[in-house]
Write a protein that holds these residues in place. Structure first.
Motif, PDB file in Angstrom:
ATOM      1  N   LYS A 119      38.615  73.180   5.033  1.00  0.00           N
ATOM      2  CA  LYS A 119      37.595  72.352   5.095  1.00  0.00           C
ATOM      3  C   LYS A 119      36.566  72.302   3.952  1.00  0.00           C
ATOM      4  O   LYS A 119      36.255  71.403   3.582  1.00  0.00           O
ATOM      5  N   LEU A 120      36.683  73.099   3.774  1.00  0.00           N
ATOM      6  CA  LEU A 120      36.200  73.827   2.056  1.00  0.00           C
ATOM      7  C   LEU A 120      36.792  71.882   1.292  1.00  0.00           C
ATOM      8  O   LEU A 120      36.197  70.941  -0.112  1.00  0.00           O
ATOM      9  N   ALA A 121      37.955  72.171   0.299  1.00  0.00           N
ATOM     10  CA  ALA A 121      38.840  71.636   0.201  1.00  0.00           C
ATOM     11  C   ALA A 121      38.427  69.879   0.780  1.00  0.00           C
ATOM     12  O   ALA A 121      38.807  68.940  -0.398  1.00  0.00           O
ATOM     13  N   HIS A 122      38.227  69.870   1.969  1.00  0.00           N
ATOM     14  CA  HIS A 122      38.547  68.465   2.148  1.00  0.00           C
ATOM     15  C   HIS A 122      36.931  67.957   1.842  1.00  0.00           C
ATOM     16  O   HIS A 122      37.132  66.578   1.631  1.00  0.00           O
ATOM     17  N   TRP A 123      36.475  68.582   1.849  1.00  0.00           N
ATOM     18  CA  TRP A 123      34.940  68.135   1.599  1.00  0.00           C
ATOM     19  C   TRP A 123      34.379  67.892   0.176  1.00  0.00           C
ATOM     20  O   TRP A 123      33.981  67.188  -0.372  1.00  0.00           O
ATOM     21  N   LEU A 124      34.921  68.559  -0.951  1.00  0.00           N
ATOM     22  CA  LEU A 124      34.793  69.133  -2.155  1.00  0.00           C
ATOM     23  C   LEU A 124      36.012  67.359  -2.164  1.00  0.00           C
ATOM     24  O   LEU A 124      35.471  66.900  -3.049  1.00  0.00           O
ATOM     25  N   LYS A 125      36.860  66.523  -1.846  1.00  0.00           N
ATOM     26  CA  LYS A 125      37.604  65.754  -2.238  1.00  0.00           C
ATOM     27  C   LYS A 125      36.936  64.354  -1.547  1.00  0.00           C
ATOM     28  O   LYS A 125      37.046  64.334  -2.227  1.00  0.00           O
ATOM     29  N   LYS A 130      36.405  65.641  -5.645  1.00  0.00           N
ATOM     30  CA  LYS A 130      37.007  66.644  -7.154  1.00  0.00           C
ATOM     31  C   LYS A 130      38.300  66.357  -6.816  1.00  0.00           C
ATOM     32  O   LYS A 130      39.328  66.256  -5.432  1.00  0.00           O
ATOM     33  N   SER A 131      39.165  67.737  -7.291  1.00  0.00           N
ATOM     34  CA  SER A 131      40.017  67.626  -6.866  1.00  0.00           C
ATOM     35  C   SER A 131      41.334  69.640  -6.775  1.00  0.00           C
ATOM     36  O   SER A 131      41.379  70.200  -8.091  1.00  0.00           O
ATOM     37  N   PRO A 132      40.689  70.101  -5.525  1.00  0.00           N
ATOM     38  CA  PRO A 132      40.732  70.749  -5.770  1.00  0.00           C
ATOM     39  C   PRO A 132      42.179  71.889  -5.339  1.00  0.00           C
ATOM     40  O   PRO A 132      43.306  70.836  -5.096  1.00  0.00           O
ATOM     41  N   LEU A 133      43.011  72.568  -5.409  1.00  0.00           N
ATOM     42  CA  LEU A 133      43.323  73.343  -5.091  1.00  0.00           C
ATOM     43  C   LEU A 133      42.897  74.871  -4.771  1.00  0.00           C
ATOM     44  O   LEU A 133      42.204  75.618  -4.380  1.00  0.00           O
ATOM     45  N   LEU A 134      44.362  74.629  -3.669  1.00  0.00           N
ATOM     46  CA  LEU A 134      43.918  75.920  -3.099  1.00  0.00           C
ATOM     47  C   LEU A 134      44.441  76.671  -3.432  1.00  0.00           C
ATOM     48  O   LEU A 134      46.145  76.765  -3.680  1.00  0.00           O
ATOM     49  N   GLN A 154      46.936  68.861   5.486  1.00  0.00           N
ATOM     50  CA  GLN A 154      46.487  67.887   6.121  1.00  0.00           C
ATOM     51  C   GLN A 154      45.789  67.158   5.113  1.00  0.00           C
ATOM     52  O   GLN A 154      45.123  65.857   5.613  1.00  0.00           O
ATOM     53  N   VAL A 155      44.630  67.711   4.851  1.00  0.00           N
ATOM     54  CA  VAL A 155      43.345  67.301   3.970  1.00  0.00           C
ATOM     55  C   VAL A 155      44.301  66.668   2.243  1.00  0.00           C
ATOM     56  O   VAL A 155      43.508  66.213   1.623  1.00  0.00           O
ATOM     57  N   GLY A 156      45.498  66.845   1.987  1.00  0.00           N
ATOM     58  CA  GLY A 156      46.477  66.517   0.690  1.00  0.00           C
ATOM     59  C   GLY A 156      45.795  66.827  -0.303  1.00  0.00           C
ATOM     60  O   GLY A 156      45.396  66.223  -1.438  1.00  0.00           O
ATOM     61  N   VAL A 157      45.770  68.157  -0.488  1.00  0.00           N
ATOM     62  CA  VAL A 157      45.383  68.811  -1.790  1.00  0.00           C
ATOM     63  C   VAL A 157      46.200  69.720  -2.000  1.00  0.00           C
ATOM     64  O   VAL A 157      47.348  70.104  -0.957  1.00  0.00           O
ATOM     65  N   PRO A 158      47.362  69.998  -3.145  1.00  0.00           N
ATOM     66  CA  PRO A 158      48.297  71.106  -3.284  1.00  0.00           C
ATOM     67  C   PRO A 158      47.303  72.760  -2.949  1.00  0.00           C
ATOM     68  O   PRO A 158      46.373  72.922  -3.042  1.00  0.00           O
TER      69      PRO A 158
END
Length: 450
Positions: A119-125, A130-134, A154-158
């Motif tokens: 969720k945080l990655a989605h929020w940052l994006k 931002k371009s987050p990395l999990l 689901q949130v479209g981040v690497p």
């Protein structure tokens, strides 16, 4: 969200209804009920006592200066201010300094760390561009890496993971290097949890923090565990000195103890609240807005912010012209429903509107509330959707069969739609008319879904 506490505090403040002034006797009666409500919400007696002592002192020291405000209203204002202070006073944002910014996620197993990381990655994006990395640093729970991978998709981040490695420190360090090479500006490190606090877990999370030197360390707690969550947070803070708290499962049967006690006990702000299962069900924590919700006053600011996130200016302009010409059709109505659904959990959204919290408190509202209406519209032909006036009896009968509803259901929906369309057309003639908000009457159609 915190419904039981809201009801109890509402009852405690009703003691002052009809009183002409605040006195030792009526304030004492109200204070007693407030203290009971807080203790029942799993707030420690010490915190509840100190809280009500401050409320009592302010109430009796006010000398009823505000002549235009009733004693009950004055007491609500005092309680709201004290609740706001208890939960931190002001919203605390994220420290996004650093290239890349490194955010370390910690907490017990089952608290919702991995889901929050997604969720945080989605929020940052979406909110911070931002371009987050999990980063998967839970090397013990078999499904942890798979879960984080699914959430990342689901949130479209690497996502960075090393399935064969059992060294979370090395995984985190390599992930930061990977982020630099691939131009990811935020690194979110999801770490392992345990079923209980133990020395091994504490040593591991401490070693990770010392190695990666994060700009933010967030401690995730399950809000449903109440005072236990606060005690756990205290132990973690003594070990890793985290920067902020995340409350998860705020949409469940949350008593409120964690939300009300953690800032007072640990001295660290609540930064986020997770309010649902969807990836966009994450909110910055605003103590004043939460205090308003607890006291049944809604949260109109958050409601407007969510609405603005889904606001389509071009669509709004087209809609405004159609309404003015009385050409609003079923396609337009479906577009508005989709905008409402994108705002998040329906009951949570309605609870933000002042007064709606009480009306919906014991009403079952799920996110499928519009399905009946959608089924009726989808059973129409494209021509019928663009021209509601075509709907004669034979067409309505065909639509009813197509969507599996009764003819009465179809007739009732069309009647409500026509009433809404007429009302919107009349409103469009008023000065300052503007479209883009959910159409009036949608709530009524939803409530009659049965």
């Amino acid at each position: 969200m915190l419904e039981s506490l809201s009801e109890r505090l509402e009852g405690a403040l009703k003691v002052l209804k009809g009183e002409n002034k605040l006195t030792e006797i009526n304030v004492a009666a109200s204070i007693k009920e407030i203290r009971r409500a807080l203790v029942d919400a799993d707030v420690s007696y010490k915190i509840a006592k100190e809280f009500t002592d401050r409320v009592k002192e302010k109430a009796l020291g006010s000398d009823n200066v505000l002549k235009a405000v009733s004693p009950g209203q004055l007491m609500i204002k005092i309680v709201m201010d004290e609740l706001t202070d208890l939960m931190g006073g002001q919203a605390a944002g994220l420290n996004l300094a650093g290239k890349p910014t490194v955010i370390l996620i910690a907490g017990l197993q089952g608290s919702g760390k991995t889901t929050f990381s997604g969720k945080l990655a989605h929020w940052l994006k979406t909110q911070k561009k931002k371009s987050p990395l999990l980063v998967a640093c839970d090397v013990y729970r078999p499904a942890a890496m798979d879960q984080l991978t699914v959430l990342a998709e689901q949130v479209g981040v690497p996502v960075y993971k090393e399935p064969e490695s059992k060294n979370p420190v090395q995984i985190a360090l390599k992930a930061i290097q990977y982020a630099i090479e691939h131009k990811c500006d935020v690194v979110i490190v999801d770490t392992a949890g345990r079923l209980a606090i133990d020395e091994e877990m504490m040593a591991e999370i401490k070693n990770i923090k010392e190695a990666i030197l994060p700009q933010e360390t967030l401690f995730v707690v399950d809000a449903m565990t109440g005072q236990d969550a606060v005690n756990t947070a205290q132990v973690f803070n003594e070990t890793i000195n985290f920067d902020g708290v995340v409350l998860t499962k705020m949409d469940g049967d949350t008593r409120g103890g964690a939300a009300l006690s953690v800032k007072y006990t640990v001295g660290k702000p609540i930064k986020f609240a997770s309010t649902g299962e969807k990836m966009d069900a994450l909110e910055l924590f605003y103590p004043d807005r939460m205090a308003q919700r607890i006291l049944g006053m809604g949260d109109i600011v958050s409601f407007v912010e969510k609405a603005q996130e889904q606001f389509d200016e071009e669509l709004a302009k087209k809609l405004e012209k159609k309404i003015q010409k009385n050409k609003f059709d079923f396609n337009d109505f479906m577009a508005q429903i989709n905008q409402i659904k994108k705002m998040g959990d329906l009951k949570s959204i309605m609870g933000m509107i002042p007064g709606m919290d009480k009306l919906t408190r014991n009403v079952e509202i799920d996110n499928n509330a519009f399905k009946k209406v959608e089924a009726i519209i989808q059973s129409m032909t494209p021509k019928e959707r663009t021209n509601p006036d075509l709907l004669n009896m034979s067409r309505k009968q065909r639509i009813a069969k197509g969507c599996g509803r009764t003819l009465n259901d179809v007739n009732m929906f069309i009647k409500q739609f026509e009433q809404m369309r007429k009302m919107m057309h009349n409103m469009s003639k008023m000065p300052g008319f503007g479209a883009g908000a959910p159409p009036a009457g949608a709530g009524g159609m939803m409530k009659r879904r049965r």
